[in-house]
Design a protein around this motif. Structure first.
Motif, short mmCIF file in Angstrom:
data_model
loop_
_atom_site.label_atom_id
_atom_site.label_comp_id
_atom_site.label_asym_id
_atom_site.label_seq_id
_atom_site.Cartn_x
_atom_site.Cartn_y
_atom_site.Cartn_z
N LYS A 247 12.27 17.36 21.53
CA LYS A 247 13.38 18.27 21.22
C LYS A 247 13.56 19.29 22.33
O LYS A 247 14.69 19.60 22.74
N LEU B 247 13.80 27.70 18.05
CA LEU B 247 12.81 27.01 17.23
C LEU B 247 12.71 27.68 15.87
O LEU B 247 12.66 28.92 15.78
N LYS C 176 8.41 26.76 11.58
CA LYS C 176 7.38 25.72 11.70
C LYS C 176 7.21 25.29 13.15
O LYS C 176 6.08 25.10 13.62
N GLU C 177 8.31 25.13 13.86
CA GLU C 177 8.23 24.73 15.27
C GLU C 177 7.63 25.84 16.12
O GLU C 177 6.89 25.56 17.07
N THR C 178 7.94 27.09 15.77
CA THR C 178 7.37 28.23 16.51
C THR C 178 5.87 28.27 16.36
O THR C 178 5.13 28.49 17.33
N LEU D 52 8.42 17.80 18.64
CA LEU D 52 8.81 19.08 19.22
C LEU D 52 9.00 18.97 20.73
O LEU D 52 9.96 19.53 21.29
N TYR E 84 4.42 25.43 18.42
CA TYR E 84 4.47 25.74 19.86
C TYR E 84 3.37 26.74 20.23
O TYR E 84 2.69 26.58 21.26
N THR F 275 4.20 15.59 14.81
CA THR F 275 5.03 16.80 14.84
C THR F 275 5.10 17.41 16.23
O THR F 275 6.16 17.88 16.66
N THR F 276 3.98 17.40 16.97
CA THR F 276 3.98 17.95 18.32
C THR F 276 4.83 17.10 19.26
O THR F 276 5.59 17.62 20.08
#
Length: 371
Positions: free
Chosen positions: A318, A225, A228-230, A315, A233, A311-312
């Motif tokens: 993904k 990740l 931004k994804e981290t 994620l 999360y 966005t969530t």
């Protein structure tokens, strides 16, 4: 009477002789003083790819010093290649003049090549050692654990202290830093419906940087990740507050500070389960155009909710497509429906097709102070 007294006296003498004999059989104490020990403060394991010596083990040993200050942390680095981790640690003892003590080791680093190969052997060794703390931290080192442990941050006051301040939240508290504890990863590598993860740590020349996350299945890395994804999360999975949600508002950047997060997960019992993730997020507007006042909060809340939902959800899909489950939705599914073995098999078969619904509720408590 005299005969009984004689028997009692004989038994006492016999008992005394036995106790003296046992005392002679006892060995001496094997305890070694502090000045005869090397305290391991961090350990790294890398994969060499060599069939004869596939593991490179690196130990950072603390050297006691009379002065404590920034840049004065002294340590000794020992490393060795061996067929197994246990053999490497045992052979390193021949390179030092003191006994190795792992009782204070709270940082275990695994090289990028090792995490891509297999984590089975390192975890097996860690699980069997009785002197390894279960509250120790785990991380993936870039480019390798050996190179990272050889670096020395200029602000480090005690050997290995930068690791503890970073992951223990005793120093910096960053939404990009996800802490992986040894006992939790032991569970994640074995538990059905819950997969492990490792924060990725690197050295930028002055200090350690932790802003990405590696997601693993039960054996090795499957997905990385980005920052931004981290952060997303960490907020949605760990209910991490002190985070932020940025959006574009009227052509300018608006930053929402997250002070409190709560979440709720529910999973339907359909043939293709639907995972519903509900997030309640409280906070305040930290930066915005000067025209933003309390009258604009409803509109901003809707924009923030739309941003978090999209966005969530992106994620989650993904992560699902990478065939890993760090959120633990599979475990939640089994616990929600008292799942048996056939339920677990069904979840595994349909996991690549499950659907996600994300519903967030943003509450703006304040727009800050405008003077």
């Amino acid at each position: 009477m005299e005969k009984k007294e004689g028997e009692r006296l004989f038994m006492r003498i016999l008992l005394l002789v036995i106790m003296l004999y046992l005392c002679f059989c006892l060995g001496g104490c094997s305890f070694k003083d502090i000045d005869k020990r090397f305290f391991v403060v961090a350990m790294g394991v890398d994969w060499t790819g060599d069939k004869e010596n596939p593991y490179l083990v690196t130990l950072r040993l603390a050297i006691p010093a009379s002065k404590i200050g920034e840049g004065l942390a002294e340590s000794q680095i020992e490393h060795l290649e061996a067929p197994s981790i246990a053999e490497a640690v045992r052979n390193i003892k021949a390179h030092v003049d003191k006994e190795l003590d792992f009782g204070h080791c709270r940082m275990f680093l695994f090289g990028n090549s090792l995490v891509k190969e297999s984590m089975e052997e390192p975890l097996n060794w860690l699980a069997r050692r009785r002197d390894i703390q279960l509250i120790a931290y785990m991380a993936l080192a870039e480019p390798s654990a050996n190179k990272l442990l050889k670096e020395n941050p200029s602000t480090e006051r005690l050997a290995g202290n930068s690791f503890y301040l970073t992951f223990g939240k005793e120093g910096t508290v960053s939404p990009y830093t996800v802490t992986a504890l040894l006992f939790d990863n032991f569970r994640r590598f074995k538990e059905k419906g819950l997969d492990p993860y490792l924060p990725i740590i690197r050295f930028d020349g002055d200090s350690y940087v932790v802003e990405k996350l590696s997601l693993l299945d039960k054996m090795k890395e499957k997905l990385v990740l980005d920052p931004k994804e981290t952060k997303l999360y960490n907020m949605s999975a760990n209910e991490f507050s002190r985070s932020g949600i940025p959006i574009n508002y009227k052509g300018k950047r608006l930053a929402f500070y997250v002070s409190r997060v709560s979440r709720h997960v529910s999973i339907s019992k359909d043939d293709i389960p639907i995972v519903s993730l509900h997030l309640k997020i409280n906070g305040m507007i930290e930066q915005s155009p000067i025209t933003v006042m309390d009258a604009n909060t409803l509109q901003i809340q809707k924009m923030l909710e739309k941003n978090v939902n999209s966005t969530t959800q992106e994620l989650l899909y993904k992560i699902r497509n990478a065939k890993v489950d760090p959120y633990g939705f599979g475990l939640h599914y089994l616990s929600q429906y008292f799942g048996k073995e056939e339920d677990w098999e069904h979840w595994q078969n349909v996991y690549s097709q499950i659907k996600f619904e994300v519903n967030s509720q943003i509450i703006i408590e304040s727009t800050g102070l405008v003077r």
